[in-house]
Write an enzyme that holds these catalytic residues in place. Structure first.
Site, short mmCIF file in Angstrom:
data_model
loop_
_atom_site.label_atom_id
_atom_site.label_comp_id
_atom_site.label_asym_id
_atom_site.label_seq_id
_atom_site.Cartn_x
_atom_site.Cartn_y
_atom_site.Cartn_z
N CYS A 137 42.74 42.33 43.13
CA CYS A 137 43.41 42.28 41.83
C CYS A 137 42.76 43.28 40.87
O CYS A 137 41.70 43.01 40.29
CB CYS A 137 43.33 40.86 41.26
SG CYS A 137 44.05 40.72 39.62
N CYS A 140 42.39 42.12 37.27
CA CYS A 140 41.25 41.21 37.05
C CYS A 140 39.92 41.97 37.06
O CYS A 140 39.04 41.70 36.26
CB CYS A 140 41.18 40.14 38.16
SG CYS A 140 42.75 39.44 38.63
N ASP A 141 39.76 42.90 38.00
CA ASP A 141 38.43 43.42 38.28
C ASP A 141 38.25 44.92 38.01
O ASP A 141 37.13 45.43 38.12
CB ASP A 141 38.07 43.13 39.76
CG ASP A 141 38.05 41.64 40.04
OD1 ASP A 141 37.64 40.89 39.13
OD2 ASP A 141 38.45 41.21 41.13
#
Ligand code: NDP
Length: 314
Positions: A137, A140-141
């Site tokens: 993701c 997200c990261d």
């Protein structure tokens, strides 16, 4: 055989399921939520979370899910651990789900929040560095890889979007695809090929992720040619696997309308499925956004719609 009755039955304990359960219980409805084989959903296997609003500092995915569980319990949700192995949806008054425990769960309405799972390549090194440089993701990261080089694996829309998104942070993005043509939409392909920060590695697969043990971290990827060409080693600090997602909908096959990828279809601007009284929320119905906060939002919508359905039918 044990039977269990509720007004609103929710399958799945990710952000969509817990949010639905909190809203349903606070509407004074008898609410049950069933956690399956991965309580807490995808967040229970992630580490740092910096984009869920309400927390000034970095929090951990498993901790966030524990908080949601506690909040659901505090407002009166019955949380049951069981694995549902069959469902019957057609009876307008009662939806029935049968668990491995032998219990039959009957409910007036059902909210499906069983989520989805990122597909992984299945390499031992991928498992080893998951959460320590390996992610599925970018939203997200990606932020953790400012001014570093990263690799994205895949050739579909997800891979193209992740690669483009990562150019906002990374100094260079290596796109690794097993063929020399992508299945991503043409417009994304054009954007990708025009972006100077993206270097495609056509006809290559990821063979191994190489890194350090203490602390755990990625330093290189080894890429194998799929056409008998040159194998390569590329220095990267992050690897984003973007080879697709599988929604957890096997249980509902031939019972509810799905798109060709297995995502449950809901009405526009609604969580209502084709079956009245049956709702779907979160990643099980969302191939595009796939965020904890969007799943939670859909869980809220599902509970409000279930409550309206119950009020109308009383
Ligand atoms: P896709 O199934 O479309 O693409 C998966 C990619 O990963 C393919 O290029 C495939 O290669 C590659 N791949 C699969 N398995 C392996 C493997 N074992 N090793 C190496 N490569 C592999 O998945 P997406 O997640 O990209 O998209 C799923 C659906 O969601 C699509 O319908 C997509 O359009 C949609 N979507 C829409 C978005 C949007 O509208 N903004 C955003 C993201 C997704 P190959 O091509 O060789 O098969």
């Amino acid at each position: 055989m044990n039977t269990h009755h509720s007004d609103i039955l929710i399958l799945g304990t990710g952000p969509a399921g817990y949010t639905a359960s909190i809203y349903a219980a606070r509407a004074n409805r008898n609410t049950t939520i069933i956690s399956g084989t991965q309580p807490g959903g995808q967040l229970s296997i992630t580490t740092d979370v910096e984009n869920y609003p309400g927390f000034a500092n970095t929090i951990q995915g498993p901790w966030l899910m524990e908080q949601m569980q506690q909040q659901a319990a505090n407002v009166g949700v019955q949380i049951i651990s069981d694995h549902i192995n069959s469902v019957s949806l057609q009876n307008d008054n009662t939806r029935s789900c049968t668990g491995d425990s032998g219990t039959q769960y009957h409910a007036k309405t059902l909210i499906i929040a069983t989520g989805a799972q990122a597909k992984w390549l299945g390499l031992p090194s991928e498992t080893k560095f998951q959460g320590h440089g390996v992610s599925a993701c970018a939203t997200c990261d990606g932020f953790f890889f400012r001014n570093q080089e990263v690799a994205v694996i895949g050739g579909g829309n997800t891979a193209a979007e992740e690669a483009l998104f990562l150019t906002n942070f990374a100094s260079k993005v290596h796109l690794v695809h097993r063929r020399d043509t992508m299945r991503a939409e043409k417009i994304l392909q054009n954007r990708l090929l025009q972006n100077e920060k993206i270097t495609p590695h056509w006809n290559h697969t990821l063979a191994e992720i190489i890194g350090t043990d203490n602390p755990l971290g990625v330093t290189h990827v080894r890429l194998n040619s799929t056409v008998g060409g040159e194998d390569k080693t590329v220095a990267v600090n992050g690897v984003f696997i973007a080879i697709g997602h599988s929604p957890a909908t096997r249980l509902f096959k031939n019972k509810i309308k799905m798109d060709p990828h297995g995502y449950i279809i809901t009405k526009p601007d609604s969580t209502q499925t084709e079956i009245p009284g049956v709702f779907a929320a979160g990643d099980v119905t969302d191939a595009v956004f796939r965020q904890a906060v969007t799943a939670a939002g859909m869980g809220c919508m599902a509970a409000l719609e279930a409550e309206k359905y119950l009020s109308r039918n009383e």
